[in-house]
Design a protein around this motif. Sequence first.
Motif, PDB file in Angstrom:
ATOM      1  N   SER A  42       0.835  -1.209   0.000  1.00 45.96           N
ATOM      2  CA  SER A  42       0.000   0.000   0.000  1.00 45.96           C
ATOM      3  C   SER A  42       0.864   1.250   0.000  1.00 45.96           C
ATOM      4  CB  SER A  42      -0.925   0.011   1.218  1.00 45.96           C
ATOM      5  OG  SER A  42      -1.737  -1.135   1.217  1.00 45.96           O
ATOM      6  N   GLN A  72      -7.025   0.453  -0.109  1.00 50.85           N
ATOM      7  CA  GLN A  72      -7.246  -0.716   0.740  1.00 50.85           C
ATOM      8  C   GLN A  72      -8.544  -0.563   1.541  1.00 50.85           C
ATOM      9  OE1 GLN A  72      -3.724  -2.136   2.578  1.00 50.85           O
ATOM     10  NE2 GLN A  72      -4.751  -3.867   3.498  1.00 50.85           N
ATOM     11  N   ASP A 144      -5.883  -2.023  -4.623  1.00 53.03           N
ATOM     12  CA  ASP A 144      -5.295  -2.581  -3.401  1.00 53.03           C
ATOM     13  C   ASP A 144      -6.282  -3.552  -2.762  1.00 53.03           C
ATOM     14  OD1 ASP A 144      -3.672  -3.087  -1.251  1.00 53.03           O
ATOM     15  OD2 ASP A 144      -3.335  -0.980  -0.733  1.00 53.03           O
ATOM     16  N   GLU A 145      -6.040  -4.818  -2.958  1.00 51.67           N
ATOM     17  CA  GLU A 145      -6.961  -5.886  -2.528  1.00 51.67           C
ATOM     18  C   GLU A 145      -8.394  -5.548  -2.934  1.00 51.67           C
ATOM     19  OE1 GLU A 145      -6.247  -7.228   1.511  1.00 51.67           O
ATOM     20  OE2 GLU A 145      -4.286  -6.271   1.474  1.00 51.67           O
TER      21      GLU A 145
HETATM   22 MG   LIG Z   1      -1.875  -2.839   2.187  1.00 47.64          MG
END
Ligand SMILES: [Mg+2]
Lengths: 226, 259
Positions: A42, A72, A144-145
């Motif tokens: 991140s 995230q 991010d994810e």
């Molecule tokens: Mg992260």
Amino acid sequence: MPIKVTDLKKSFGDNIIFDGLNIEFKDSRISCVLGPSGVGKSTLFNIISKIESYNAGTIEGADKKRIAYVFQEDRLLEWKTVYENIAFVIADEKDVKHRVDEAIKSVKLTGYEKYYPKELSGGMRRRVALARAFVYNPDIMILDEPFKGLDIALKEDVMNDFYEQWKKNKFLVIMATHDIDEAVLLADDIFILSKKPAVVKVQIDAKTMSKDTLESIIREHLEEAQ
Amino acid sequence: MRIFTIKNSKVQNLIFTLFWLLIWELAAKIINEPVILPSVGQAIAAMIEMAKHATFYKDVAISLLRVFAGVGLSIIIGIALGILSGLYAPVYRFFNPVMSVIKSTPVVSFIILALVWMKTSSIPVFVCFLMCVPIIWTNVMQGIKDTDRKILQMCSVYKISHFRVIKDVYLPSVSGYIFSSIAASIGIGWKSTVAAEVIARPEISIGGGMYDAKIYLQTENLFALTLIVIVLSFIFEYVIKNLIGNFSKGRKAYADKSN
Ligand SMILES: [Mg+2]
Ligand SMILES: Nc1ncnc2c1ncn2[C@@H]1O[C@H](COP(=O)(O)OP(=O)(O)OP(=O)(O)O)[C@@H](O)[C@H]1O
């Protein structure tokens, strides 16, 4: 134009995250970044999108680009509806209604336009954040994810929709994930980071091998990277 | 259960209010000198007597207008300067000394200074404005500073225009601060307006009536006027609270999230 990170140094106080990281994300490809929690994925994304400072090094290829970023965390405007949250990033552009409707459709949220984020489940909020990135028509998309919190069927649906759209208009995608299946399915390039400080442990050209081989290679390197 | 407690607290409020009125009444009986302390009945009688004259309504209306003007002005200027000061540190440093001085200056100093500077009917508005503007300025600034950094980062990545960030991110974030500072300002604005009226004595005003009551030793009138100021203050507070209530219902999603 690729994104080229050269000799990046970054620390939070005494916590050294990068001490000379080199990584290059190629244009028109989906790059997946994997690595243990806390390795700095991140942080790297925040530096590339210019919301985090760094101590030394250069970042090329991200200037004056349209960047869409699925953080995230969802980072939705709690006082705006689903529709308004998505329209927010293209408010001054053309064809807003049509584009937002399409984006909502691709994350399977049709019918929820007037809901407030508070009224949605975690997975639904996630999809709003995704739709906000999809609607933006970016040069670079940072994820991010992105599919965190979605059930398997839904994840597959949304992922396929994303992939179909991406194929039409191949932009540079950087994605962090802890899910090996996601990486195997989507990635052209795979980067596995190890700590600390973070370095690229291995870079894999994913489309040159079978899915099974790829999966076992990733698994092996991830275990070592811990 | 719940209804019971609500009822109970309402009954308690009533009983305790009556108790304090009774103390007042008893004290008046013991002193037995209306010029020093009129009884509850005398104060109410004086109020009713006043209510028979048209000038009374004019006084109240004009005083109210002054409060609205003073508070309204401070809302506009306080919000504008508060936003700018919250966003830009140099703007904050520019206004901070002035606001700090205003905040710690006694209200009478302003009233007396204003007597030298301007005509009597605008003094209360000016004083009310001075009392309220630092409150609103401080609150709005705090609201700006407390705005979620992560949302602001999102806006910077998506290159959202300054105008939109202010309108769609900062303003909604500070609206709670704005409303509570307005609620606080109205009470203070009302009191400082009346205080300024007492000293500046513009022709039409509640405060002017209070001054006359003092000069002519009509203490019951002084009490009656004070009661009116209190009642109007309660009404203001009630209206503002309801406005805030309705507003936050519209923003329910946001309000709930912060719990
Ligand atoms: Mg992260
Ligand atoms: N704002 C910050 N202040 C101080 N330390 C920070 C900050 N942000 C991140 N860190 C530290 O930097 C390191 C990397 O964090 P980062 O969030 O980039 O990891 P990550 O690889 O994204 O992990 P995850 O997979 O859990 O999301 C961690 O040790 C974290 O504690």
